[in-house]
Design a protein around this motif. Structure first.
Motif, PDB file in Angstrom:
ATOM      1  N   ALA A 229       0.865  -1.149  -0.128  1.00 54.22           N
ATOM      2  CA  ALA A 229      -0.073  -0.060   0.029  1.00 54.22           C
ATOM      3  C   ALA A 229       1.060   1.328  -0.009  1.00 54.22           C
ATOM      4  O   ALA A 229       0.702   2.152  -0.804  1.00 54.22           O
ATOM      5  CB  ALA A 229      -1.111   0.098   1.185  1.00 54.22           C
ATOM      6  N   GLU A 230       1.936   1.139   0.562  1.00 52.50           N
ATOM      7  CA  GLU A 230       2.862   2.317   0.679  1.00 52.50           C
ATOM      8  C   GLU A 230       3.622   2.604  -0.516  1.00 52.50           C
ATOM      9  O   GLU A 230       3.868   3.740  -1.102  1.00 52.50           O
ATOM     10  CB  GLU A 230       3.994   2.174   1.817  1.00 52.50           C
ATOM     11  CG  GLU A 230       3.471   2.232   3.349  1.00 52.50           C
ATOM     12  CD  GLU A 230       4.500   2.068   4.251  1.00 52.50           C
ATOM     13  OE1 GLU A 230       5.711   1.551   4.050  1.00 52.50           O
ATOM     14  OE2 GLU A 230       4.193   2.185   5.519  1.00 52.50           O
ATOM     15  N   ARG A 231       3.967   1.422  -1.325  1.00 47.37           N
ATOM     16  CA  ARG A 231       4.662   1.403  -2.854  1.00 47.37           C
ATOM     17  C   ARG A 231       3.604   2.110  -3.597  1.00 47.37           C
ATOM     18  O   ARG A 231       3.729   3.025  -4.364  1.00 47.37           O
ATOM     19  CB  ARG A 231       5.038   0.340  -3.169  1.00 47.37           C
ATOM     20  CG  ARG A 231       6.421  -0.100  -2.105  1.00 47.37           C
ATOM     21  CD  ARG A 231       6.849  -1.436  -3.105  1.00 47.37           C
ATOM     22  NE  ARG A 231       6.019  -2.568  -3.403  1.00 47.37           N
ATOM     23  CZ  ARG A 231       6.163  -3.579  -2.426  1.00 47.37           C
ATOM     24  NH1 ARG A 231       6.742  -3.353  -1.398  1.00 47.37           N
ATOM     25  NH2 ARG A 231       5.350  -4.538  -2.722  1.00 47.37           N
ATOM     26  N   ILE A 232       2.260   1.782  -3.372  1.00 47.45           N
ATOM     27  CA  ILE A 232       1.310   2.151  -4.416  1.00 47.45           C
ATOM     28  C   ILE A 232       1.091   3.886  -4.175  1.00 47.45           C
ATOM     29  O   ILE A 232       0.838   4.516  -5.073  1.00 47.45           O
ATOM     30  CB  ILE A 232      -0.211   1.568  -4.076  1.00 47.45           C
ATOM     31  CG1 ILE A 232       0.058   0.076  -4.590  1.00 47.45           C
ATOM     32  CG2 ILE A 232      -1.146   2.139  -4.718  1.00 47.45           C
ATOM     33  CD1 ILE A 232      -1.215  -0.768  -4.406  1.00 47.45           C
ATOM     34  N   TYR A 233       0.942   4.027  -2.845  1.00 45.80           N
ATOM     35  CA  TYR A 233       0.919   5.740  -2.451  1.00 45.80           C
ATOM     36  C   TYR A 233       2.162   6.387  -3.022  1.00 45.80           C
ATOM     37  O   TYR A 233       1.842   7.523  -3.562  1.00 45.80           O
ATOM     38  CB  TYR A 233       0.709   5.831  -1.064  1.00 45.80           C
ATOM     39  CG  TYR A 233       0.611   7.038  -0.776  1.00 45.80           C
ATOM     40  CD1 TYR A 233      -0.765   7.746  -0.598  1.00 45.80           C
ATOM     41  CD2 TYR A 233       1.552   8.015  -0.342  1.00 45.80           C
ATOM     42  CE1 TYR A 233      -0.847   9.080  -0.202  1.00 45.80           C
ATOM     43  CE2 TYR A 233       1.601   9.189   0.513  1.00 45.80           C
ATOM     44  CZ  TYR A 233       0.136   9.903   0.129  1.00 45.80           C
ATOM     45  OH  TYR A 233       0.127  11.331   0.544  1.00 45.80           O
ATOM     46  N   ARG A 234       3.288   5.906  -2.868  1.00 46.68           N
ATOM     47  CA  ARG A 234       4.444   6.741  -3.228  1.00 46.68           C
ATOM     48  C   ARG A 234       4.373   6.808  -4.933  1.00 46.68           C
ATOM     49  O   ARG A 234       4.662   7.952  -5.327  1.00 46.68           O
ATOM     50  CB  ARG A 234       5.754   5.983  -2.793  1.00 46.68           C
ATOM     51  CG  ARG A 234       5.923   6.327  -1.357  1.00 46.68           C
ATOM     52  CD  ARG A 234       7.440   5.826  -1.050  1.00 46.68           C
ATOM     53  NE  ARG A 234       7.832   4.551  -1.524  1.00 46.68           N
ATOM     54  CZ  ARG A 234       7.729   3.473  -0.685  1.00 46.68           C
ATOM     55  NH1 ARG A 234       7.449   3.762   0.672  1.00 46.68           N
ATOM     56  NH2 ARG A 234       7.892   2.305  -1.088  1.00 46.68           N
ATOM     57  N   ALA A 235       4.232   5.720  -5.401  1.00 44.05           N
ATOM     58  CA  ALA A 235       4.167   5.821  -6.924  1.00 44.05           C
ATOM     59  C   ALA A 235       3.098   6.662  -7.580  1.00 44.05           C
ATOM     60  O   ALA A 235       3.125   7.636  -8.426  1.00 44.05           O
ATOM     61  CB  ALA A 235       3.966   4.275  -7.598  1.00 44.05           C
ATOM     62  N   ALA A 236       1.887   6.630  -6.686  1.00 39.01           N
ATOM     63  CA  ALA A 236       0.757   7.629  -7.285  1.00 39.01           C
ATOM     64  C   ALA A 236       1.176   8.975  -6.753  1.00 39.01           C
ATOM     65  O   ALA A 236       0.592   9.901  -7.839  1.00 39.01           O
ATOM     66  CB  ALA A 236      -0.671   7.351  -6.606  1.00 39.01           C
ATOM     67  N   HIS A 237       1.767   9.485  -5.790  1.00 42.12           N
ATOM     68  CA  HIS A 237       2.015  10.672  -5.135  1.00 42.12           C
ATOM     69  C   HIS A 237       3.059  11.157  -6.237  1.00 42.12           C
ATOM     70  O   HIS A 237       3.022  12.318  -6.841  1.00 42.12           O
ATOM     71  CB  HIS A 237       2.514  10.600  -4.078  1.00 42.12           C
ATOM     72  CG  HIS A 237       3.202  11.920  -3.595  1.00 42.12           C
ATOM     73  ND1 HIS A 237       2.082  13.025  -3.122  1.00 42.12           N
ATOM     74  CD2 HIS A 237       4.319  12.663  -3.152  1.00 42.12           C
ATOM     75  CE1 HIS A 237       2.478  14.101  -2.877  1.00 42.12           C
ATOM     76  NE2 HIS A 237       3.868  13.920  -2.794  1.00 42.12           N
ATOM     77  N   GLU A 238       4.276  10.607  -6.586  1.00 47.25           N
ATOM     78  CA  GLU A 238       5.193  10.739  -7.740  1.00 47.25           C
ATOM     79  C   GLU A 238       4.461  11.118  -9.121  1.00 47.25           C
ATOM     80  O   GLU A 238       5.004  11.952  -9.816  1.00 47.25           O
ATOM     81  CB  GLU A 238       6.133   9.902  -7.688  1.00 47.25           C
ATOM     82  CG  GLU A 238       7.114   9.774  -6.601  1.00 47.25           C
ATOM     83  CD  GLU A 238       8.181   8.558  -6.702  1.00 47.25           C
ATOM     84  OE1 GLU A 238       8.226   7.869  -7.455  1.00 47.25           O
ATOM     85  OE2 GLU A 238       9.085   8.471  -5.574  1.00 47.25           O
ATOM     86  N   ALA A 239       3.541  10.178  -9.373  1.00 47.41           N
ATOM     87  CA  ALA A 239       2.720  10.765 -10.915  1.00 47.41           C
ATOM     88  C   ALA A 239       2.166  11.772 -10.854  1.00 47.41           C
ATOM     89  O   ALA A 239       1.927  12.591 -11.782  1.00 47.41           O
ATOM     90  CB  ALA A 239       1.976   9.428 -11.103  1.00 47.41           C
ATOM     91  N   ALA A 240       1.491  12.103  -9.541  1.00 43.61           N
ATOM     92  CA  ALA A 240       0.805  13.252  -9.388  1.00 43.61           C
ATOM     93  C   ALA A 240       1.485  14.487  -9.503  1.00 43.61           C
ATOM     94  O   ALA A 240       1.290  15.535 -10.219  1.00 43.61           O
ATOM     95  CB  ALA A 240      -0.080  13.417  -8.236  1.00 43.61           C
ATOM     96  N   GLU A 241       2.814  14.382  -8.839  1.00 47.17           N
ATOM     97  CA  GLU A 241       3.665  15.512  -9.042  1.00 47.17           C
ATOM     98  C   GLU A 241       4.301  15.668 -10.376  1.00 47.17           C
ATOM     99  O   GLU A 241       4.418  16.854 -10.913  1.00 47.17           O
ATOM    100  CB  GLU A 241       5.172  15.146  -8.273  1.00 47.17           C
ATOM    101  CG  GLU A 241       4.804  15.254  -6.853  1.00 47.17           C
ATOM    102  CD  GLU A 241       6.016  15.024  -5.951  1.00 47.17           C
ATOM    103  OE1 GLU A 241       7.093  14.183  -6.469  1.00 47.17           O
ATOM    104  OE2 GLU A 241       5.900  15.317  -4.725  1.00 47.17           O
ATOM    105  N   CYS A 242       4.455  14.415 -11.266  1.00 45.27           N
ATOM    106  CA  CYS A 242       4.927  14.366 -12.559  1.00 45.27           C
ATOM    107  C   CYS A 242       3.525  15.122 -13.423  1.00 45.27           C
ATOM    108  O   CYS A 242       3.900  16.076 -14.439  1.00 45.27           O
ATOM    109  CB  CYS A 242       4.826  13.194 -13.287  1.00 45.27           C
ATOM    110  SG  CYS A 242       5.270  13.219 -14.850  1.00 45.27           S
ATOM    111  N   VAL A 243       2.408  15.280 -13.038  1.00 41.76           N
ATOM    112  CA  VAL A 243       1.252  15.557 -13.812  1.00 41.76           C
ATOM    113  C   VAL A 243       1.230  17.106 -13.328  1.00 41.76           C
ATOM    114  O   VAL A 243       1.153  17.901 -14.435  1.00 41.76           O
ATOM    115  CB  VAL A 243      -0.143  14.965 -13.360  1.00 41.76           C
ATOM    116  CG1 VAL A 243      -1.223  16.140 -13.609  1.00 41.76           C
ATOM    117  CG2 VAL A 243      -0.203  13.728 -13.817  1.00 41.76           C
ATOM    118  N   THR A 244       1.412  17.806 -12.414  1.00 44.01           N
ATOM    119  CA  THR A 244       1.744  19.012 -12.103  1.00 44.01           C
ATOM    120  C   THR A 244       2.931  19.654 -12.936  1.00 44.01           C
ATOM    121  O   THR A 244       2.702  20.756 -13.279  1.00 44.01           O
ATOM    122  CB  THR A 244       2.040  19.240 -10.545  1.00 44.01           C
ATOM    123  OG1 THR A 244       0.808  18.674  -9.824  1.00 44.01           O
ATOM    124  CG2 THR A 244       2.177  20.551 -10.224  1.00 44.01           C
TER     125      THR A 244
END
Length: 428
Positions: free
Chosen positions: A238-253
């Motif tokens: 779950a932590e890996r999923i959260y980190r990957a999604a958070h980094e992808a959100a930063e990439c989108v920004t």
């Protein structure tokens, strides 16, 4: 533009050179003409006088010549005119220029002397007029060249200035000559490029907006899983999923920001020192399990007017790549005067990428991604961020092995004494 490379100067030089060549051509013609006139007026005149005087003198008749002409034979020839070669000679006696025809017949040698010929004065007048014509023609050629150059170069300069400013419509579109053709071609090409950039910007913005909602859902679901995880085997994924999604959100920004026009002067200052320190601490867990020392050397604090997210993405990507690809040794981040330096003892860049970065004219599309985990952020995007911010990205081999990346900010300013980094990251 340097003076020697100016099209206006080249046109003027071409006209002046044409004037010089044409003047020299006429000078040769004038010299030939003057010499021909001299032969006709002076030499033939003396020959006619000799032809008339010789039979009269042989018959014992008086040889009465017009004023300025003299006929001498034998011992009556002045000493200064003796021993002259046969034919017409120009001599000077007591400061007086003479035309002398020397000849001989059965009765002995003779000379015909023209004492008062005005031909030298005529020659002087002719050559003086030609010198004045030469100077005047050069001045006229230079003035005409400058006029033509202005008529040609000024519209080109106006067109270039309008293209540089992005102004529309471009000047000269209504012209029927080659400048009009050039203006219309530039206008069409500019419109095509603007349409392409607009399509790319709209596509990037639309895709980024569409990705935000599912990423937010993924992060929310991962947070719920982490909060309700009964065991470590459930919490770790779950932590890996959260980190990957958070980094992808930063990439989108980051992509959304890059899709906008860079109006940096309207943005608040962001503290690069605080951002660099934050990114170092953010990626410190990547080296905790490896024999790698991650260090940060504080330096002269500075700030720039830019989106804080872009600065964090550029610096953070270099730090993350260095931590991921360094198996042992050290990774260091140092602040300098208007620059951030990231060094590592890893394997370095592939030769092709290194040569592209070191060469002039490297662009974001020419740099292949290094494949950083999760976000897909690579050197190409770092270079694109630097171009957006007006900064430069430089690479060199680190002495002893490894890589050294330097981001230099041209618009760096001394950082304020204190700044709230969170407020900077939100752009307020």
């Amino acid at each position: 533009m340097q003076a020697r490379e100016s099209l206006r100067r080249r046109i003027v030089v071409a006209f002046v050179s044409f004037g010089i060549v044409l003047s020299l051509f006429f000078a040769v013609l004038a010299a030939v003409a003057v010499e021909g006139i001299e032969v006709h007026l002076v030499d033939n005149r003396l020959a006619e006088v000799a032809k008339w005087a010789l039979p009269r003198q042989a018959a014992g008749l008086a040889v009465d010549l017009p004023s300025g002409l003299r006929f001498h034979r034998g011992g009556a020839i002045p000493l200064s005119l003796r021993d002259l070669p046969p034919g017409v000679s120009d001599v000077e006696v007591d400061g007086v220029g003479l035309h002398v025809l020397t000849g001989s017949d059965a009765a002995g040698p003779y000379v015909v002397v023209d004492h008062e010929s005005d031909y030298e004065k005529i020659e002087l007048v002719v050559y003086s007029l030609f010198a004045a014509f030469f100077i005047g023609f050069l001045v006229f050629a230079a003035g005409l060249g400058g006029f033509v150059a202005r008529r040609i170069v000024n519209p080109i300069s106006e067109l270039a200035d309008a293209v540089g400013r992005g102004g529309t419509p471009l000047p000269g579109l209504e012209r029927k000559d080659e400048l009009g053709i050039l203006a219309r071609a530039l206008a069409a090409h500019t419109a095509e490029l603007r349409a392409f950039l607009d399509r790319e910007r709209f596509f990037t913005g639309d895709v980024s907006h569409e990705l935000r909602s599912p990423l937010t859902v993924i992060m929310g679901a991962a947070e719920i899983l982490m909060a309700n995880a009964a065991s470590e085997t459930t919490r770790a994924p779950a932590e890996r999923i959260y980190r990957a999604a958070h980094e992808a959100a930063e990439c989108v920004t980051v992509l959304l920001l890059l899709a906008r026009a860079p109006e940096l002067k309207r943005l608040p200052l962001v503290d690069i020192d605080a951002i660099a320190a934050r990114e170092v601490e953010r990626y410190r867990p990547l080296v905790d399990a490896k024999p790698v020392e991650l260090g940060y050397d504080d330096g002269p604090a500075f700030a720039i007017q830019a989106p804080a997210e872009l600065c964090a993405a550029a610096i953070g990507n270099l730090v993350r790549n260095a931590c991921q690809y360094t198996a042992q040794g050290a990774v260091s981040v140092a602040l300098g005067a208007g620059r951030v330096v990231v060094e590592d003892t890893g394997p370095g860049l592939p030769a092709a990428v290194r040569e592209t970065l070191a060469g002039h004219g490297a662009t974001a599309h020419a740099i292949p991604s290094r494949g950083s985990a999760g976000t897909g952020l690579g050197l190409s995007l770092v270079l694109r961020i630097c171009e957006y911010l007006g900064a430069t990205l430089a690479y060199e081999d680190r002495p002893g092995g490894g890589s050294r990346f330097t981001i230099s900010f041209a618009a760096a300013q001394p950082a304020p004494i204190s700044r709230d980094l969170n407020a900077s990251l939100t752009g307020h």
